[in-house]
Design a protein around this motif. Sequence first.
Motif, mmCIF file in Angstrom:
data_model
loop_
_atom_site.group_PDB
_atom_site.id
_atom_site.type_symbol
_atom_site.label_atom_id
_atom_site.label_comp_id
_atom_site.label_asym_id
_atom_site.label_seq_id
_atom_site.Cartn_x
_atom_site.Cartn_y
_atom_site.Cartn_z
ATOM 1 N N UNK A 495 13.190 77.413 62.538
ATOM 2 C CA UNK A 495 13.596 77.502 63.943
ATOM 3 C C UNK A 495 13.546 76.127 64.596
ATOM 4 N N UNK A 496 12.521 75.342 64.284
ATOM 5 C CA UNK A 496 12.429 73.984 64.823
ATOM 6 C C UNK A 496 13.638 73.158 64.409
ATOM 7 N N UNK A 497 14.049 73.287 63.153
ATOM 8 C CA UNK A 497 15.211 72.539 62.671
ATOM 9 C C UNK A 497 16.475 72.948 63.415
ATOM 10 N N UNK A 498 16.691 74.260 63.578
ATOM 11 C CA UNK A 498 17.894 74.738 64.246
ATOM 12 C C UNK A 498 17.919 74.315 65.715
ATOM 13 N N UNK A 499 16.778 74.407 66.390
ATOM 14 C CA UNK A 499 16.710 73.987 67.794
ATOM 15 C C UNK A 499 17.011 72.502 67.906
#
Length: 725
Positions: A495-499
């Motif tokens: 999720x951190x990567x996508x955000x």
Amino acid sequence: MPATLSRSRSHPQGSTFVNGHSSSGDVEAIFGSNTFGLAEMKSRLPKAVYKRLMATIEKGEPFDETVADAVALAMKEWAVERGATHYTHWFQPLTGRTAEKHDSFITPNAGGGAVAEFSGKALVQGEPDASSFPGGGLRATFEARGYTAYDPTSPAFLVEHNGSATLCIPTAFASWTGEALDHKIPLLRSMEALNAQARRALDLFDEKVGRVYATCGSEQEFFLVDESFYLDRPDLVTAGRTLIGAAPPRGQEMDDHYFGSIPERVMAFMNAVETELYRLGVPVSTRHNEVAPGQYEFAPIFENANIAADHQQLMMMTLQRMAPRFGLACLLHEKPFAGVNGSGKHVNWSMSTDTGLNLLEPGDTPHSNTLFLFFCAAVIQAVHTHQDLLRASIATAANDHRLGANEAPPAIISIFLGDQLTDVFEQILDAGTATESKSSGLLGLGSPVLPTLPRHAGDRNRTSPFAFTGNKFEFRAVGSSQSVSFPLVVLNTIAAEAISDMVDRMEAKMGKKSSKKALMSAAQEVIAETIREHKAIVFNGDGYAQAWQDEAAERGLLNLKTTPEALGTLTDEKNVAVFERFGVLSERELESRKEILIEQYATTINIEAATTGTMLRTLVLPAAIRYLGELGEASGAIDGMGLDASGTRDTAGRVVTEVNALTKALKGLDKALEAAHKAKDEAAAMESKVVPAMAKARTSCDEIEKAVPADLWPMPTYREMLFIK
């Protein structure tokens, strides 16, 4: 009557006391009473120390070691007042469970007496033997040094036992080289990564927050069986599941156990467990019968993901520790009984701010809630990009038994959004923006005495492995016996990567423009691009249908059906890159986890196969042969009376056929095990050769069980274990 039924069972069916405490009463009065929580800290610590400690707990600031002595003194005094004699650094090695080494508070003094001491140094750091825990190549056997480090963000707690208590201090566990040997370190790292990237997004949207937390609420399913039955089943004791056992005449076909009345002894057990968990600060909110006979569930409310992971371990530990007090055994295995539903622990996951904002709360008009649509789209991108990582995070020998069956989602990772959100995103794809949200409406029940109910805008989908359920995503494929930490690590990191990716794209589109109009325009474009690129992961239909398997393949989705297949993707280049980019796991740390998980899979199957062989040779075959002896004697006696013994001989013939088949299957199992041990890829060989050989042996065994008289059958049956409570 079988020995298992005649055995005396002494248990406090009506017991209302646990460790001298009433198992009922004022929940508010007892909740957290056995935790060194914020209220205790505030009342016992100097104001300056409390303030510095709170900066670490609430704001994520580095722990100030100058306050360690004061914290240790207050913690020790609190624990000793409550009967604690020892303390332990409580940590979560890569075994999947917890570990503890108890040290006494008592220290001899010069006068020949003793005093209770506990220093800041003892609080902050411990030194267990790192070589004796799974290391996956991070530590050689002769390299023994490892460290536990105090985690001030998770409260210390007391575990009471036999009139005394132990102070348990949640800690991280690392090697002498500083590499993570546990589940807590990468979980905390992943939460920090998610916090950093989510705050970048919120800053862009001009939302003023200090911190973003991953939140988690994990349901826990489990089975209860009478302890005497458990002790008479070598497979349950050794492997945690029944390796043999014929289906009873009645299983779960009547659908009458689910949400049914909880049996009296089970209710007494549940009350005691709840009381203990309340004292430990675990916010259990739900209890009920699950689908299968003998299956039950507890569910807590949402918490900070790190604390939730600790509490999940405490819940499993408490369930298994307290069950024998009620003459029960608690089975956490994903599939302890063939033919009925297995157990999982649905991980409900979201992101919340320190200002109380749930970033996955759509509100009444999700089409106009751009912030929600942004974070929801980020999750969709994350799951599509890293479907293999999510599958690998729940890959175990036990979980392979339930994925794709009618109690669990399939091994194909997909997202269920529901009618309302799917419609909103389709509007965005068609027109670049959404203008309306499907209304939920009201539900009339056709009787004036019944209230009109508000209806949700979409139904639920129990076949989806990753479903949006109102204000969170529910990862339904997690196994009942596993730690929730690694699935959470994966969710937080991807999720951190996508955000981060979506923020980068928004910033590029906005350039030097900073107006709200430019922000909204960039957000809408990025959300539309994200959904267009990753919509293949969204599926609202029947995940059990064969048609979905075919359609998923056409969409390019992965179908990693077995643990060896799933774990094979763990160290793929993109997966190593995402963990290293955000400092969650180094390549070495990730490789170590892959090695450990693969070894655990192979070891589990080997134990199950060896146990199966032993039970068949020492219990099943002798019982069948005794029965054949009785049939032979009976046949001779019948012949001697000049009567027709053909029926007796036919029965003996059927038993002989299955005995011969079982003997042949046992030889096949031995051969498969030998081949697997010699194979280059032992785990894959265990899956392809040993697992089918075990199943073949079980088929003959279960046919023998159906024929052998109950007084000769040497172990409790499914009928007894599932239905006698």
